[in-house]
Design an enzyme around this catalytic site. Structure first.
Site, PDB file in Angstrom:
ATOM      1  N   ARG A  33       0.823  -1.223   0.000  1.00 35.44           N
ATOM      2  CA  ARG A  33       0.000   0.000   0.000  1.00 35.44           C
ATOM      3  C   ARG A  33       0.848   1.261   0.000  1.00 35.44           C
ATOM      4  O   ARG A  33       0.341   2.341  -0.250  1.00 35.44           O
ATOM      5  CB  ARG A  33      -0.915   0.019   1.235  1.00 35.44           C
ATOM      6  CG  ARG A  33      -2.006  -1.032   1.238  1.00 35.44           C
ATOM      7  CD  ARG A  33      -2.637  -1.149   2.600  1.00 35.44           C
ATOM      8  NE  ARG A  33      -1.626  -1.478   3.593  1.00 35.44           N
ATOM      9  CZ  ARG A  33      -1.827  -1.518   4.907  1.00 35.44           C
ATOM     10  NH1 ARG A  33      -3.020  -1.250   5.376  1.00 35.44           N
ATOM     11  NH2 ARG A  33      -0.840  -1.840   5.735  1.00 35.44           N
ATOM     12  N   ASN A  84       1.896 -13.211   1.327  1.00 31.69           N
ATOM     13  CA  ASN A  84       2.697 -12.822   2.486  1.00 31.69           C
ATOM     14  C   ASN A  84       2.081 -11.666   3.280  1.00 31.69           C
ATOM     15  O   ASN A  84       2.293 -11.570   4.493  1.00 31.69           O
ATOM     16  CB  ASN A  84       4.103 -12.438   1.982  1.00 31.69           C
ATOM     17  CG  ASN A  84       4.906 -11.686   3.006  1.00 31.69           C
ATOM     18  OD1 ASN A  84       5.387 -12.258   3.978  1.00 31.69           O
ATOM     19  ND2 ASN A  84       5.056 -10.370   2.813  1.00 31.69           N
ATOM     20  N   TYR A 150      -5.046 -13.318  16.445  1.00 32.44           N
ATOM     21  CA  TYR A 150      -3.948 -13.476  15.464  1.00 32.44           C
ATOM     22  C   TYR A 150      -3.710 -14.966  15.226  1.00 32.44           C
ATOM     23  O   TYR A 150      -3.575 -15.411  14.075  1.00 32.44           O
ATOM     24  CB  TYR A 150      -2.668 -12.780  15.950  1.00 32.44           C
ATOM     25  CG  TYR A 150      -1.517 -12.986  14.983  1.00 32.44           C
ATOM     26  CD1 TYR A 150      -1.537 -12.394  13.723  1.00 32.44           C
ATOM     27  CD2 TYR A 150      -0.430 -13.796  15.319  1.00 32.44           C
ATOM     28  CE1 TYR A 150      -0.492 -12.603  12.814  1.00 32.44           C
ATOM     29  CE2 TYR A 150       0.616 -14.001  14.419  1.00 32.44           C
ATOM     30  CZ  TYR A 150       0.581 -13.411  13.172  1.00 32.44           C
ATOM     31  OH  TYR A 150       1.607 -13.612  12.265  1.00 32.44           O
TER      32      TYR A 150
END
Ligand code: NDP
Ligand code: 8X3
Length: 250
Positions: A33, A84, A150
């Site tokens: 980004r 990834n 997570y």
């Protein structure tokens, strides 16, 4: 010459993998980004190989579709996809968890990986050729205190990796996961929301993995003969025995 698309190429493991692939003269499609970082990657690797950068957020389905469609013709036949892009947000007990953190982790690590894969896999199926590397984690094999969501997101990556391998088996597509332990990258800065001291503390007192260590292994995995598929690999620093056992005395 192979063409590889790497998500999360602007930092850490993704960036190191781009470097290793560039040295091997793989053609590169590098995603992230941060435009300034994408421009740096273009400048750094263009002398070594063909490089194309794409700026999209893996949470944005429409942007992914448009970005993948915009890939120049000479790079459209993607041989290697490295899923990834990902991160942790927070390290809190479940009762205090921030709902926005939970959304981010599930949206980026799980749904984002799926969206990118869904955009690229049909071409691999058509060509009966491809290699997908999913970056999981030791957190996808074990759960640790406060890691709750997570860990759930990386357990999902583990399941998706297995499911992809089953579904794509009939098309001769290789699918495998690399599951690192502690790697010193920007990961902990993101997890602790810019608290650099706390982030640095995660990697103090022992020798953590470097992004290059994982990139080297990914490069090994994708350069095996085509009949060899390294399906699932866990890679730890020597000081780490499990998600919760870390030897800081050596
Ligand atoms: P970094 O924070 O250094 O890199 C993360 C990368 O993901 C950046 O390039 C970032 O780029 C990209 N990214 C993050 N969110 C988005 C998004 N919404 N859309 C598009 N790209 C995004 O961390 P690592 O290199 O350590 O992490 C890479 C992978 O390795 C992750 O999946 C992580 O879970 C996994 N991992 C990391 C470990 C570690 O200890 N470091 C251990 C085990 C697994 P940008 O901000 O420019 O979008
Ligand atoms: C990153 C490694 O141990 O912080 O996936 O979860 S850990």
């Amino acid at each position: 010459m192979k063409t590889a698309l790497i998500t999360g190429a602007t930092s850490g493991i993704g960036r190191a993998t781009a470097k290793y692939f560039a040295k091997n003269h793989f053609r590169l499609i590098l995603c992230g980004r941060r435009d300034d970082r994408l421009a740096e990657l273009q400048d750094e690797f263009a002398p070594l190989t063909r490089v194309h950068t794409l700026n999209f957020d893996v949470r944005d389905k429409e942007a992914i579709t448009a970005s993948i469609e915009s890939i120049p013709d000479d790079l459209k036949n993607i041989d290697i996809l490295v899923n990834n892009a990902g991160n942790a947000h927070g390290l809190d007990p479940i009762q205090n968890g921030d709902l926005n953190d939970w959304d981010s982790m599930m949206d980026i690590n799980v749904k984002g990986l799926l969206y990118v894969s869904r955009a690229i896999i049909p071409g691999m199926v058509e060509r009966r050729h491809g290699h997908i590397i999913n970056i999981g984690s030791i957190a996808g094999k074990e759960v640790y205190p406060n890691g709750n969501v997570y860990c759930a997101s990386k357990h999902a990556v583990d399941a998706i990796n297995q499911g992809m391998r089953m579904d794509l088996n009939q098309y001769g597509i290789r699918v495998g996961a690399i599951n690192p332990g502690l790697v010193a990258t920007e990961f902990s800065e993101v997890r602790f929301k810019g608290d650099t001291d706390r982030a640095a503390g995660v990697y103090k007192g022992y020798e953590p993995l470097k992004a290059d260590d994982i990139a080297d292994i990914i490069t090994f995995v994708v350069t095996r003969p085509y009949h060899v598929n390294i399906a699932d690999l866990m890679v730890l620093p020597t000081a780490q025995a499990s998600a919760t056992i870390l030897n800081k005395s050596v």
